[in-house]
Write an enzyme that holds these catalytic residues in place. Structure first.
Site, PDB file in Angstrom:
ATOM      1  N   GLY A  54      -4.027  32.630  -1.206  1.00 13.24           N
ATOM      2  CA  GLY A  54      -3.899  33.083   0.179  1.00 13.24           C
ATOM      3  C   GLY A  54      -5.203  33.019   0.944  1.00 13.24           C
ATOM      4  O   GLY A  54      -5.232  32.663   2.129  1.00 13.24           O
ATOM      5  N   ASN A  55      -6.314  33.323   0.263  1.00 22.26           N
ATOM      6  CA  ASN A  55      -7.623  33.274   0.924  1.00 22.26           C
ATOM      7  C   ASN A  55      -8.038  31.841   1.259  1.00 22.26           C
ATOM      8  O   ASN A  55      -8.881  31.622   2.132  1.00 22.26           O
ATOM      9  CB  ASN A  55      -8.691  33.919   0.032  1.00 22.26           C
ATOM     10  CG  ASN A  55      -8.563  35.429  -0.019  1.00 22.26           C
ATOM     11  OD1 ASN A  55      -8.311  36.064   0.994  1.00 22.26           O
ATOM     12  ND2 ASN A  55      -8.710  36.005  -1.195  1.00 22.26           N
TER      13      ASN A  55
END
Length: 310
Positions: A10-11
């Site tokens: 996600g990052n």
């Protein structure tokens, strides 16, 4: 030809919808390249920053009498749709550009957890954006959130991260794969649900670690490889120190020894290593790779990344 689960962090998907869409367009080229080589690709992704932003925005609107509050399961479902939409659209466009006839499907995925999981009493999963210590302390007092320092990058809100036990839609995932679809499933680790004795399911406030769910997904579809994409090209010993060392290939015993030495940060690299171990040790001739998003092509070719074998 290999059956591969590729888990996107996600990052690594950017901080805004615009940035995310640009990033996944490049990712789609690598994914399409793997598909063109005959590999069967299933995609999962994280949602830590995205679900935190969605939850924060919904709560802000509610606090200002501009809309209802949204629980975490609903925010998780929104993040699956939002990220899946970008991935699905970008990959479908790239497949069409390369004249590859294959459909891409995003499946809203629920994952069963256990009500007595100790994680509910010890939140560890970082979500949302990064804050300074002063900012985090202020929000803690105002909203009663829990913040923890995240791998030297700042402070983030943490929420319970129970272990995934069962993928509710796994039969649908397998049917879609067997019918030559590229499936995006288990987004954000899946929407965490509890199952009653009668078989009914309901959402619970938590965020399942996407690497754990990706390992479960890879095991359930009998994949050959699990590739976890994150912010670094390799897993490192002594990460961030002057004597840090890139790990190119390790076996399960070496990985367990490094865990005992506390080489991997909780809530960051540790669950990735543990997820890889879960996958490679539960089957024969399996391989897991951890590397960065931009190095996916080389990872698929076996040229980079940390390889973990049984």
């Amino acid at each position: 030809m290999a059956k591969i689960v590729i888990a996107l962090g996600g990052n690594a998907l950017g901080k805004s919808p615009e940035e995310q869409l640009n990033l996944v367009k490049n990712t789609a080229k690598s994914l399409a390249g793997a598909i063109s080589q005959g590999h069967k690709i299933t995609i999962s992704h994280g949602n830590g920053p995205q679900v935190g932003a969605i939850n924060l925005g919904m709560n802000y609107a509610n606090e200002h009498n501009q809309g209802p509050a949204f629980p975490f399961p609903e925010c998780g479902a929104m993040s699956q749709g939002y990220i899946g939409y970008h991935l699905q659209q970008s990959l479908q466009n790239e497949l069409n550009r390369q004249n590859i006839t294959q459909d891409v499907v995003t499946l809203i995925t629920q994952v069963e957890v256990e009500a007595d999981d100790p994680a509910f009493k010890n939140p560890t999963k970082p979500i949302g954006t990064f804050y300074s210590k002063k900012q985090a302390e202020k929000i803690e007092k105002e909203k009663n959130y829990i913040f923890k320092e995240d791998a030297g990058r700042g402070y983030r809100q943490v929420i319970a991260s129970p272990m995934p036990k069962n993928i509710i839609e796994i039969d649908s995932v397998n049917r879609l794969i067997n019918n030559n679809n590229v499936v995006i499933a288990g987004g954000g680790g899946g929407i965490p649900v509890l199952k009653s004795e009668g078989g009914n399911i309901k959402g619970v406030s938590a965020v399942i670690d996407k690497d754990r769910s990706s390992a479960l997904l890879a095991d359930n579809i009998v994949a050959d490889k699990l590739i976890i994409l994150t912010a670094v090209e390799y897993v490192y010993m002594n990460y961030g120190k002057s004597d840090q060392e890139a790990l190119q290939e390790i076996d399960s015993k070496q990985a367990k020894d490094l865990i005992q030495e506390k080489q991997f940060a909780t809530g960051s690299m540790l669950p990735k290593i543990e997820a890889c171990l879960d996958f490679v040790t539960q089957g024969k001739d399996r391989e897991a790779i951890i590397t960065s998003l931009e190095n996916l092509d080389d990872a698929l070719a076996g040229k980079t990344g940390t390889i973990i074998k049984k």
